[in-house]
Design a protein around this motif. Structure first.
Motif, short mmCIF file in Angstrom:
data_model
loop_
_atom_site.label_atom_id
_atom_site.label_comp_id
_atom_site.label_asym_id
_atom_site.label_seq_id
_atom_site.Cartn_x
_atom_site.Cartn_y
_atom_site.Cartn_z
N VAL A 90 10.17 3.63 20.73
CA VAL A 90 10.41 3.03 19.42
C VAL A 90 9.20 3.29 18.53
CG1 VAL A 90 9.63 0.76 20.20
CG2 VAL A 90 11.03 0.94 18.15
N LEU A 91 9.48 3.70 17.30
CA LEU A 91 8.47 4.07 16.31
C LEU A 91 8.64 3.17 15.10
CD1 LEU A 91 6.39 6.53 15.78
CD2 LEU A 91 8.29 7.57 14.53
N TRP A 92 7.55 2.67 14.52
CA TRP A 92 7.66 1.79 13.37
C TRP A 92 6.37 1.81 12.56
CZ3 TRP A 92 6.10 0.27 18.07
CH2 TRP A 92 5.07 -0.67 18.17
N LEU A 93 6.46 1.26 11.34
CA LEU A 93 5.33 1.20 10.42
C LEU A 93 4.81 -0.22 10.26
CD1 LEU A 93 6.47 3.57 7.54
CD2 LEU A 93 4.43 3.88 8.95
N ARG A 94 3.48 -0.32 10.04
CA ARG A 94 2.82 -1.57 9.69
C ARG A 94 2.01 -1.34 8.41
NH1 ARG A 94 1.80 -5.47 13.56
NH2 ARG A 94 -0.22 -5.87 12.57
N GLU A 95 1.73 -2.41 7.68
CA GLU A 95 0.82 -2.33 6.53
C GLU A 95 0.07 -3.64 6.39
OE1 GLU A 95 0.98 -1.98 1.68
OE2 GLU A 95 2.37 -0.73 2.83
N ASP A 96 -1.27 -3.58 6.52
CA ASP A 96 -2.10 -4.75 6.31
C ASP A 96 -2.98 -4.53 5.08
OD1 ASP A 96 -4.15 -3.04 7.15
OD2 ASP A 96 -4.17 -3.85 9.19
N ALA A 97 -4.00 -5.34 4.89
CA ALA A 97 -4.85 -5.24 3.70
C ALA A 97 -5.63 -3.94 3.66
CB ALA A 97 -5.82 -6.43 3.66
N ARG A 98 -5.80 -3.28 4.81
CA ARG A 98 -6.59 -2.05 4.84
C ARG A 98 -5.75 -0.81 4.59
NH1 ARG A 98 -9.05 -2.69 10.65
NH2 ARG A 98 -6.90 -3.40 10.93
N ALA A 99 -4.61 -0.68 5.29
CA ALA A 99 -3.85 0.55 5.20
C ALA A 99 -2.52 0.40 5.93
CB ALA A 99 -4.63 1.72 5.81
N GLN A 100 -1.68 1.40 5.78
CA GLN A 100 -0.49 1.52 6.61
C GLN A 100 -0.86 2.23 7.91
OE1 GLN A 100 3.00 3.35 4.97
NE2 GLN A 100 3.29 1.77 3.40
N SER A 101 -0.08 1.95 8.95
CA SER A 101 -0.28 2.63 10.22
C SER A 101 1.06 2.84 10.91
CB SER A 101 -1.22 1.83 11.14
OG SER A 101 -0.76 0.49 11.30
N LEU A 102 1.13 3.92 11.69
CA LEU A 102 2.34 4.31 12.40
C LEU A 102 2.12 4.08 13.88
CD1 LEU A 102 5.16 5.66 12.29
CD2 LEU A 102 4.00 7.87 12.47
N GLY A 110 8.56 -2.25 9.56
CA GLY A 110 9.79 -1.76 10.17
C GLY A 110 9.95 -0.27 9.95
N ARG A 111 11.08 0.13 9.33
CA ARG A 111 11.43 1.55 9.13
C ARG A 111 11.39 2.28 10.47
NH1 ARG A 111 7.55 3.18 4.22
NH2 ARG A 111 7.27 1.11 3.35
N VAL A 112 12.25 1.87 11.34
CA VAL A 112 12.17 2.22 12.75
C VAL A 112 12.86 3.54 13.07
CG1 VAL A 112 11.98 -0.16 13.51
CG2 VAL A 112 14.24 0.83 13.17
N ALA A 113 12.43 4.13 14.18
CA ALA A 113 13.12 5.25 14.81
C ALA A 113 13.09 4.99 16.31
CB ALA A 113 12.45 6.58 14.49
#
Length: 319
Positions: A246-258, A233-236
C-alpha cells in the motif's frame, strides 16, 4: 495541444488486453464541451485509432475520473463519473436527484460500445473509482454518497451482463458535505483482494486496508495503515502471492512525503514500512502516486514540483 484537459486528480490511464492491444482514455476540450475519449493501439502504442467520444459535458459539469479494465481477450470495460444527470435534476427537481452518476460500458476491438449502464445514480463527484479483475469477475470499488452525505467505500461485481447491488467494504460512517477528491484503490491476485482508502470518520484522517478472500463477496474488518492530521491518502495498492503493498501520501508542516508499507496477504502482520520520497510540492499538485508489482519488485511513480517545473519521478523497491 491546448485542448487536453489537465487535472492532477484525473490523469489518463492505459490498459492492456490479452490480444496485445493497448487502450487509453483521456479528457479533451471539444468546442465548449469536455469529452471523455477512448483510443486503441495494436502496435505497442506507436499508432492509435481515431478517438471515440465516450461521453461529453459542458463545464462546470463533472465528467471523467474513468477507469479501464480488460473485460475479455479483445474488449475493455470503462467506468466513469458523469454529472449530466445533475443538470437535468436542477432543471426539473421534481423528476430527478441532483447528483453525479457512475456509468459504465464495454467496448469491442473496433471501439463499438455496448449499452451504457448507470451503476449508481448518486456517488461522490470527483473521487476516482477503481477496478480489479479476479478469477471470477471484475470488482469495482468507489466512494458512494448517500442523501445524508455519508461517503463510504462500496463494492460491486460485474458478471458480464449485470452489476451486483453495491455493498460497503466497511461502514466508516464518514459524513462529508463536499467531495474529498480521494478515491479508493483495489488489487487482486486470483480471488484474494485488498482495498485501500482514505477516510476522516470521527474527525481523524486515516488510511484503511481491507481484505477479501472470496473475490469481493465479503470483506474482513480493515487495518489502519496510518492515521492523524498529516495523512493525505491518495492511495495505491498491489497484491501478489506473498504480500500486500500500500502506497500513500502524508503532509505535515515541513513537507509532503510518500510512504510504502507491506503486509502479509491476510493483513495480520506488517512486513515493512519505508518513506519512498520527500516531496517539494504541497496540496493536490502532486497528484496521485501509482504502483505496480511484478516478480516481487514494486515500481512506483509520482509527481512533484521543483522551481516551478512539474516533474515525474520513479523508483523500484525490492524487499
Amino acid at each position: 495541444g491546448d485542448s487536453l484537459v489537465v487535472n492532477e486528480s484525473d490523469p489518463p490511464q492505459l490498459a492492456a488486453t490479452r490480444d496485445g492491444a493497448l487502450w487509453v482514455h483521456w479528457s479533451q476540450k471539444v468546442g465548449a464541451d469536455v469529452a471523455l475519449q477512448l483510443s486503441r493501439s495494436v502496435d505497442g502504442g506507436f499508432n492509435w485509432s481515431a478517438p471515440l467520444q465516450v461521453a461529453s459535458a459542458t463545464p462546470p459539469v463533472e465528467l471523467g475520473f474513468a477507469t479501464l479494465w480488460p473485460q475479455s481477450r479483445d474488449s475493455v470495460g470503462m467506468v466513469w463519473l458523469d454529472g449530466n444527470a445533475a443538470v437535468v435534476a436542477r432543471a426539473a427537481p421534481a423528476q430527478a436527484i441532483a447528483a453525479t452518476t457512475l456509468r459504465t460500458a464495454v467496448f469491442s476491438a473496433n471501439l463499438q460500445p455496448g449499452a451504457v449502464t448507470a451503476i449508481d445514480t448518486r456517488v461522490c463527484d470527483c473521487c476516482h473509482p477503481a477496478v480489479a479483475v479476479t478469477t471470477r469477475k471484475p470488482l469495482l470499488v468507489y466512494r458512494d454518497r448517500t442523501a445524508d452525505e455519508i461517503r463510504d467505500i462500496v463494492a460491486t461485481q460485474f458478471d458480464g451482463v449485470h452489476w451486483s447491488a453495491p455493498r460497503p467494504v466497511h461502514v466508516d460512517g464518514w459524513k462529508m458535505s463536499g467531495c474529498p477528491v480521494n478515491g479508493p484503490a483495489v488489487a487482486a491476485n486470483a480471488d484474494e483482494v485488498v482495498v485501500a482508502w482514505y477516510t476522516s470518520a470521527g474527525g481523524e484522517p486515516s488510511v484503511q486496508l481491507a481484505r477479501s478472500s472470496d473475490a469481493g463477496d465479503t470483506f474482513a474488518p480493515p487495518v489502519a495503515i496510518d492515521h492523524g492530521n498529516a495523512v493525505l491518502g491518495r492511495v495505491a495498492v498491489a497484491l501478489d502471492a506473498r504480500q500486500a503493498w500500500v502506497l500513500w501520501l502524508r503532509e505535515d508542516a515541513r513537507a509532503q512525503s510518500l510512504w510504502l508499507a507491506r503486509y502479509t496477504t491476510d493483513l495480520s502482520r506488517q512486513l515493512g514500512r519505508i518513506q519512498v520520497a520527500a516531496l517539494q510540492g504541497r496540496g493536490r499538485i502532486t497528484g496521485f502516486p501509482q504502483m505496480v508489482v511484478q516478480s516481487g519488485t514494486a515500481y512506483v511513480a509520482w509527481t512533484d514540483i521543483d522551481g516551478g517545473s512539474t516533474l515525474l519521478h520513479g523508483a523500484t523497491i525490492t524487499p
